[in-house]
Structure formats: structure tokens, C-alpha cells
Enzyme design. Structure first.
Site, PDB file in Angstrom:
ATOM      1  N   HIS A  62      55.883  37.591  91.180  1.00  0.00           N
ATOM      2  CA  HIS A  62      56.831  38.243  92.097  1.00  0.00           C
ATOM      3  C   HIS A  62      56.565  37.875  93.554  1.00  0.00           C
ATOM      4  O   HIS A  62      57.433  38.057  94.394  1.00  0.00           O
ATOM      5  CB  HIS A  62      56.919  39.759  91.854  1.00  0.00           C
ATOM      6  CG  HIS A  62      55.794  40.585  92.407  1.00  0.00           C
ATOM      7  ND1 HIS A  62      54.732  41.019  91.634  1.00  0.00           N
ATOM      8  CD2 HIS A  62      55.564  41.082  93.648  1.00  0.00           C
ATOM      9  CE1 HIS A  62      53.925  41.752  92.387  1.00  0.00           C
ATOM     10  NE2 HIS A  62      54.387  41.806  93.603  1.00  0.00           N
ATOM     11  N   ASP A 198      52.322  38.333  85.330  1.00  0.00           N
ATOM     12  CA  ASP A 198      52.800  38.239  86.713  1.00  0.00           C
ATOM     13  C   ASP A 198      51.942  37.270  87.546  1.00  0.00           C
ATOM     14  O   ASP A 198      51.214  37.680  88.441  1.00  0.00           O
ATOM     15  CB  ASP A 198      52.801  39.636  87.341  1.00  0.00           C
ATOM     16  CG  ASP A 198      53.686  39.728  88.571  1.00  0.00           C
ATOM     17  OD1 ASP A 198      54.050  38.666  89.117  1.00  0.00           O
ATOM     18  OD2 ASP A 198      54.008  40.848  88.992  1.00  0.00           O
ATOM     19  N   SER A 624      49.170  42.668  95.976  1.00  0.00           N
ATOM     20  CA  SER A 624      49.726  41.831  94.919  1.00  0.00           C
ATOM     21  C   SER A 624      49.140  40.433  95.021  1.00  0.00           C
ATOM     22  O   SER A 624      49.146  39.841  96.093  1.00  0.00           O
ATOM     23  CB  SER A 624      51.238  41.741  95.050  1.00  0.00           C
ATOM     24  OG  SER A 624      51.816  42.791  94.354  1.00  0.00           O
TER      25      SER A 624
HETATM   26  N1  ARG Z   1      55.693  47.352  91.741  1.00  0.00           N
HETATM   27  C1  ARG Z   1      55.114  46.074  92.058  1.00  0.00           C
HETATM   28  C2  ARG Z   1      54.838  45.984  93.552  1.00  0.00           C
HETATM   29  O1  ARG Z   1      55.321  46.441  94.438  1.00  0.00           O
HETATM   30  C3  ARG Z   1      55.913  44.903  91.561  1.00  0.00           C
HETATM   31  C4  ARG Z   1      57.209  44.665  92.239  1.00  0.00           C
HETATM   32  C5  ARG Z   1      57.987  43.500  91.697  1.00  0.00           C
HETATM   33  N2  ARG Z   1      58.686  43.814  90.474  1.00  0.00           N
HETATM   34  C6  ARG Z   1      59.881  44.477  90.393  1.00  0.00           C
HETATM   35  N3  ARG Z   1      60.384  44.770  89.235  1.00  0.00           N
HETATM   36  N4  ARG Z   1      60.555  44.827  91.461  1.00  0.00           N
HETATM   37  O2  ARG Z   1      55.364  46.271  94.413  1.00  0.00           O
HETATM   38  N1  GLU Z   2      53.362  45.091  93.603  1.00  0.00           N
HETATM   39  C1  GLU Z   2      52.693  45.433  94.841  1.00  0.00           C
HETATM   40  C2  GLU Z   2      52.797  44.306  95.851  1.00  0.00           C
HETATM   41  O1  GLU Z   2      53.727  43.584  95.833  1.00  0.00           O
HETATM   42  C3  GLU Z   2      51.273  45.811  94.566  1.00  0.00           C
HETATM   43  C4  GLU Z   2      51.250  47.062  93.838  1.00  0.00           C
HETATM   44  C5  GLU Z   2      50.950  48.227  94.715  1.00  0.00           C
HETATM   45  O2  GLU Z   2      51.790  48.668  95.525  1.00  0.00           O
HETATM   46  O3  GLU Z   2      49.831  48.680  94.529  1.00  0.00           O
HETATM   47  O4  GLU Z   2      52.036  44.168  96.765  1.00  0.00           O
END
Ligand code: ARG
Ligand code: GLU
Length: 689
Positions: A62, A198, A624
Site C-alpha cells: 500500500h 502487504d 507502514s
Molecule cells: N490500515 C492500514 C494503514 O493505515 C492500511 C491502509 C491501506 N489499506 C486500505 N485498505 N486502505 O493505514
Molecule cells: N497502515 C498504516 C500506515 O500506512 C500503519 C498502520 C497504523 O496506523 O498503525 O502507515
């Protein structure tokens, strides 16, 4: 979230007790090669790690998504099918992409705060601090290719300088098909059990002297000072690990009243606004495949924090965070006399209460403004660009206008690619309805009355405005400033949007700044008091996008009464979730085949292939792509998410339910090897048996 240059003996001792075999010098050293030399900030927002002597980078899928998408065409759909370059020549450049190394971290608090008059006004003090920062930036020693960045910590009580190197020729090397890299998509996002591969692979290129350089075909693979070796040893609960990366923002030291405001007022407003937008998108996406394709990424972006805030509110409730903060506040007050602190501290929570009472409407107005006009409707977003152009001309003249015009021309043309005017118009109408109902009266535009004619107004705008007409917009962006301004002022869409944008700059922003600076000052004072009260107990500054470590153990958790989540997921679970043809849960046929034949060796010998695992490290957005490192300093996984029940860790970390989610490095290697057949990448890495 510890600053790597502040690792104490005590901390090393505690890590040792958990099984770590690392010294402070291993983790960070300004003059010797150490682990920090193998960690990068990836393109300003994520983290990545170097995994070969030829500058190979691992980060999340991502995080690389934009780049992967930009190279995808109908014939070569790298998003859907994956991308596996088989030689340096096949690696793909990404204009604008960069990565940042941190070579040295230095406490410069005394220099930044030198000669600052505590009695001076806010703005005077700010400008003195800024002067000191600018002077320091120019005087601290650095090499030609390095830069100095100075950042505030502990709400302005400390400052640190970072010597950084930005490499600018970053090429895409490999990416799994999205059915692996995004498996579970929005449904599984922020959730456990999780089965997402991922990860994506990039490479740093440098000039012939191994220094940063803009893209050139003559650049060569970068030779790093340090890179991670990889450990494929099976993991077990209780194993120590460390996360090294660039967490973006946490607010662990807010008073209870501030958290209460978030939970009761701000989060519900944001959740509700996004739900309105997401419901409309979804209704069109489920009926129309073209719209589904166009809106998948937009939907995912908006849904990400929508879902996070819901989890955050529930987690604050469940962990009793507000009561725990109140208990701490009582303790804090009890210490004012004991520790002979500034007696003003006795009133600090009353003052917080007062300020958070005063800022209610303005905070809410600002949040609504951002969600309604700035983030979630494409037509308004375009209006913002035109507004900026108009003001670039008014404030900075023709040259600034011309420069910005060029920049915006591409961006605005691009904004029609994944755009459907019918969907956007429905969102527009719904958002204006929300605005009329919920915007605090004081900040509501007085000439705007939402009424039954709104759909007709919207129709007029979407039929006649340049903001919904790519050809007319393109022409407009070639006009000279005077003509340009005349045209947009007469445009029904722009002139409508401008009313609200003006409200923001003339009413909302000044009021917000006014109260914000009072709150910030009080927060700074509170933070200083917390440091006094905590004495010699360790205290770590909130995340601010700078390099940090956090550590923990591999561990499951109890999401609800009588339910326990194990900390490991497997390919078996991917097959359990499999929905043929589904955009979230489809499975690559090669993966199904490998699963049937249990062809997991040498990445697993147990008959099950691990995919994701959980740990107790404190992480947030920006982490991330962060390396998960074992007790010997070897790479065992890549961080990519947190569990839903624990997303309140940005405000309050609770050991019981806060977990970070990582991709197992064994799964990464397995996918590169068996799905991508990219043996050259496997050979390039050093895999410890
Ligand atoms: N929650 C994770 C992070 O902030 C992954 C985000 C990417 N994936 C998604 N389905 N939006 O942010
Ligand atoms: N998915 C998040 C990012 O893009 C990391 C997950 C979190 O927020 O801990 O940085």
C-alpha cells in the site's frame, strides 16, 4: 516510540530481559555503521528497509501502490497481475519518489531555546525560535549531499536536529498481484485474523560516487552502509522484536477533556460525514463495474480512517482511557506541592476545561470544513486548486501564478481519470445537506440556505461549471491571470465553492489559530509538568514523523470476552476466506496450487505457511513498511497495520488490546520465489538458515 539517540542502559537491560541481544550502538550510532543505516523513510510518508548490498528496499504494497498503479496499463496490469522485473534494466523509475536516511540525531534544545524571552508574546517567541532554527540549520556540520532538519518534541519542550540524505532515483523492482498484496482490502483492513501479503520491492539508484542524484539511465544500484540479513527461523509467541521506523503522529499526553471531546464530538462528526460519502460510492460501485474500478482506491482511502476512528472510539471506551487519564490528573495535582512545582499547575485542568469548552464549535467547524470541502468531493477539490492559483497571483504575482498553473494543469487533468460526475454530484448534494444540518451556526455561510432547490443548484453547477468539464478546464489553465480570474469568478461552480473557502480563511482559520495557540501553550506547560511528575521514569515523546524504535513480543489478544486471537495466520486461512472473482477475497491460482501441494519449503517446514503475525509494539500511521527485527538484529517481518480494537493507541496505549500487524518475511520470500519466480532477488538477499 523511543528516539534512537536516547537509548538508555536501562532500556537495553529491559530489552535484554525480553531476549534481545542488541546494544545501543548496534541500533543507532552517529559515527559507526548501525541498524539505522538500513532504515529509510519511504517517499515522505511510509518506512522501508534495505535488504541487499545493492540497495534493494522492502516496504508495503500500500506504500508502493501509487507507483505500481502508475506503471499499469491495460496490457500490463501490474496492480492486478503483479510485477516481477528480471534484471536491473527492467526496473522502473518513478519521478518524484525519494527515500530518506537519518545519519545523525542530536539534541539541540538549548541552542533552539537560547535567548528566548519567556515573557515575549507568542508570535515574538515563535519568530525567535524560527531564527535560531534557521541559524542552526546553516551552522551544523554536514556533507554536501546532506541536509539538516530540526523538529520539536514534547510539545515544544525539546528540539532535535537530524542529518539526513535524500535519494531521488527509486525504481520499482517487484510487486505481488493485488490479490496477495491487498488481500482482504477494506473488509479486512485494521482487522485480525489477517492474511495480507502487504509488501513491494524497490531499489535505490545513486550516481557513480554512490551519492544521491536525480534519475539518470547512468545511475547505478546504491551500495548501502548497512542492510538487513533475513531470518527465516520459525516464530513463537513471546519472541522479542523491534520496530524501526517513522511513526507520524500520536497524542499520548492530552488531558482527559481533550480525549472526551474527540470521542464525543469530533470523531462522530468525521465518521458520519465519511459514512455518507462511502455509502453513496458503494451504491454506485456495486451496480457498475467501471465505477467500481474508478472508485476502489478513493473508497479505500476514505474508508481507512473512517474505520480507524470507529475502532478508536470503541477502544477508548473499553480500555477506560478517560478514567485512567483522570486518575493520572488527580495524581498530578497531588504532586504539585510535594515536588514544589509551579503553583499555577493547580489550575491547569480547569484551564484545559475552559479552553476545550471554548474551542468546541471552532474545532467542529474546522473538521466539517475539511471533511466536506477539502477531502471527499472532487469538484470542491478542484475549486481549491483554482482558489490557490487566484491567490498566488494576487499575493505573489505572475511568475508564481505561471509556475503553479503548470503544476495544477496535470493534476487537474488527472483528477478526471477516476471520476464519475453523477457519483460526485450525489456526494456534493449529500455533503451540502450535512453542512446545513451540522455546521455550527456561527461558522455557517449566511447566504447559503440548504433547501429543496439544492439538487437543481447542483445540476446547474455540474452541467455548466468548468470544474466538471475537463476540456474547458484545460483551456482555462492556459489563460493569463487576469482572464483566468474573470472566468472563474463568473463560473457557477467556482463562485459557489469560493464562498465557503473564503469562510475558512476569513473566519474559521483565524479563530482556530487563536484558540489553538492558547491550547498549545498550555499543553507545552502540562508536558513539562508531566516530565517533573514522572521524575526518573521513562517518558517518550509523541510521534512526529521522525525516526523511532519501539519494541515488544509476539503475542495474541482477547478481542471480546471468551475469544482469544492467536498471533499467527497462515495460507490455510487465505483459502478459507477465498471468494472466486471477488475484488477483496479472490485468490491467485498459483497460490491455490501451492497450497494444495503444500509446497512451502524452504520457507516453512511445518506444513503450514505463515502469512501475518501480531506483536505488542506501539506503532502508528507512518510505521507502514517498518522492519520488524529479531533479537539478533535480523529482519523477520514488515509492519503494515494495527488491530481494530487497539487503534486508540494514538491517544492511549493499552497493552491488553493494542497490537501491531506484520507480514511474515517467510511469506514475502515465498511469494517472491514461488509466485514471482524472481530468483535473482532471493539470491541478492542474505538469508540466514
Ligand atoms: N490500515 C492500514 C494503514 O493505515 C492500511 C491502509 C491501506 N489499506 C486500505 N485498505 N486502505 O493505514
Ligand atoms: N497502515 C498504516 C500506515 O500506512 C500503519 C498502520 C497504523 O496506523 O498503525 O502507515
Amino acid at each position: 516510540m523511543i528516539i534512537p539517540s536516547e537509548i538508555s542502559n536501562d532500556l537495553i537491560y529491559r530489552m535484554k530481559e525480553m531476549g534481545a541481544n542488541l546494544t545501543a550502538d548496534n541500533i543507532y550510532s552517529p559515527d559507526k555503521t548501525s541498524i539505522n543505516d538500513a532504515v529509510i523513510q519511504f517517499n515522505g510518508g511510509c518506512t522501508g528497509e534495505i535488504v541487499s548490498p545493492k540497495g534493494l528496499i522492502l516496504t508495503n504494497h500500500h506504500c508502493g501502490y501509487g507507483a505500481i498503479q502508475s506503471h499499469s496499463t491495460f496490457e500490463h496490469n501490474y496492480v492486478k497481475d503483479g510485477f516481477w522485473s528480471q534484471s536491473f534494466e527492467e526496473e522502473l523509475p518513478n519521478p518524484g519518489m525519494y527515500v530518506t536516511f537519518v545519519r545523525k540525531i542530536e539534541d539541540v534544545t538549548s541552542q533552539v531555546l537560547a535567548g528566548i524571552d519567556e515573557n515575549a508574546s507568542d508570535s515574538e517567541r515563535q519568530s525567535m525560535i524560527q531564527k535560531n532554527i534557521n541559524r542552526l540549520k546553516n551552522s551544523l556540520p554536514k556533507k554536501d549531499w546532506q541536509e539538516i532538519e530540526i523538529k520539536s518534541f514534547f510539545d515544544g519542550n525539546s528540539y532535535y536536529a537530524f542529518t539526513v540524505e535524500n535519494y531521488k532515483d527509486i525504481r520499482l523492482v517487484a510487486a505481488p498481484p493485488s490479490s496477495i498484496g491487498k488481500f482482504g482490502a477494506d473488509t479486512d483492513n485494521w482487522m485480525w485474523p489477517r492474511h495480507t501479503g502487504d509488501f513491494s520491492v524497490f531499489r535505490i539508484y545513486a550516481d557513480k560516487n554512490n551519492r544521491p542524484a536525480e534519475y539518470s539511465p547512468d545511475n547505478v544500484p546504491y551500495q548501502p552502509d548497512a542492510f538487513f540479513k533475513i531470518s527465516v527461523k520459525p516464530k513463537k509467541p513471546g519472541d522479542f522484536f523491534l520496530i524501526y521506523g517513522f511513526p507520524g503522529r500520536t497524542q499520548e499526553y492530552l488531558p482527559s477533556v481533550a480525549v472526551q471531546q474527540k470521542v464525543d464530538i469530533l470523531n462522530p462528526a468525521r465518521i458520519n460525514t465519511r459514512k455518507t460519502v462511502l455509502d453513496i460510492m458503494k451504491s454506485y460501485m456495486s451496480k457498475n463495474d467501471t465505477i467500481k474500478l474508478q472508485y476502489t482506491a478513493k473508497y479505500a482511502r476514505i474508508a481507512n480512517y473512517w474505520k480507524k476512528w470507529i475502532g478508536e472510539n470503541q477502544g477508548i471506551q473499553r480500555s477506560g482511557a478517560i478514567d485512567k487519564k483522570k486518575e493520572f490528573e488527580k495524581f498530578f495535582l497531588s504532586q504539585v506541592d510535594v515536588l514544589k512545582m509551579d503553583p499555577d499547575y493547580k489550575n491547569i485542568f480547569d484551564e484545559f476545561d475552559k479552553l476545550y469548552q471554548q474551542n468546541k464549535d471552532i474545532e467542529l467547524a474546522r473538521n466539517y470544513f475539511i471533511e466536506i470541502f477539502y477531502l471527499n468531493n472532487d469538484l470542491f477539490k478542484r475549486a481549491f486548486s483554482l482558489y490557490n492559483l487566484k491567490h498566488a497571483y494576487k499575493n505573489q504575482g505572475k511568475e508564481a501564478f505561471n509556475k503553479l498553473q503548470k503544476k495544477y494543469a496535470d493534476r487537474l487533468a488527472g483528477s478526471f481519470k477516476n471520476y464519475n460526475a453523477v457519483v460526485d454530484k450525489d456526494i456534493f448534494i449529500a455533503l451540502m445537506n450535512l453542512y446545513a444540518k451540522n455546521m455550527p451556526e456561527k461558522y455557517k455561510n449566511s447566504i447559503f440556505k440548504y433547501n429543496k432547490l439544492m439538487p437543481f443548484l447542483a445540476m446547474n453547477i455540474y452541467d455548466n461549471s468548468v470544474l466538471n468539464d475537463p476540456k474547458a478546464l484545460k483551456k482555462l489553465l492556459k489563460k493569463n491571470p487576469k482572464k483566468f480570474i474573470k472566468m472563474i469568478d463568473e463560473d457557477p461552480g467556482y463562485s459557489f465553492a469560493e464562498k465557503f473557502i473564503k469562510d475558512y480563511y476569513q473566519k474559521i482559520a483565524p479563530d482556530y489559530q487563536g484558540i489553538r495557540s492558547k491550547i498549545n501553550n498550555l499543553q507545552k506547560k502540562y508536558m513539562k509538568g508531566i516530565k517533573q511528575v514522572m521524575g526518573s521514569r521513562p517518558l517518550y515523546p509523541d510521534a512526529n514523523g521522525t525516526l523511532r524504535i519501539s519494541y515488544g513480543v509476539i503475542k495474541g489478544y482477547e478481542p471480546r470476552d471468551a475469544v482469544y486471537y492467536y498471533p499467527f495466520s497462515h495460507v490455510k486461512g487465505i483459502i478459507e476466506k477465498y471468494i472466486p472473482g471477488d475484488y477483496e477475497f479472490d485468490v491467485h491460482e498459483k497460490l491455490i496450487d501451492l497450497y494444495r501441494k503444500k509446497e512451502f519449503k524452504p520457507y516453512s517446514n511445518t506444513g503450514e505457511m505463515p502469512v501475518n503475525f501480531l506483536g505488542t509494539a506501539h506503532t502508528t500511521g507512518g510505521n507502514s513498511g517498518s522492519p520488524a527485527i529479531n533479537s539478533e538484529g535480523d529482519l523477520i517481518g514488515i509492519n503494515f497495520d494495527r488491530v481494530w480494537e487497539g487503534t486508540m493507541s494514538d491517544l492511549y496505549y493499552d497493552q491488553k488490546i493494542c497490537r501491531n500487524i506484520m507480514v511474515d518475511i517467510n511469506y514475502v520470500l515465498f511469494v517472491i520465489d514461488k509466485i514471482g519466480n524472481d530468483k535473482r532477488l532471493i539470491d541478492e538477499m542474505i538469508i540466514k538458515k
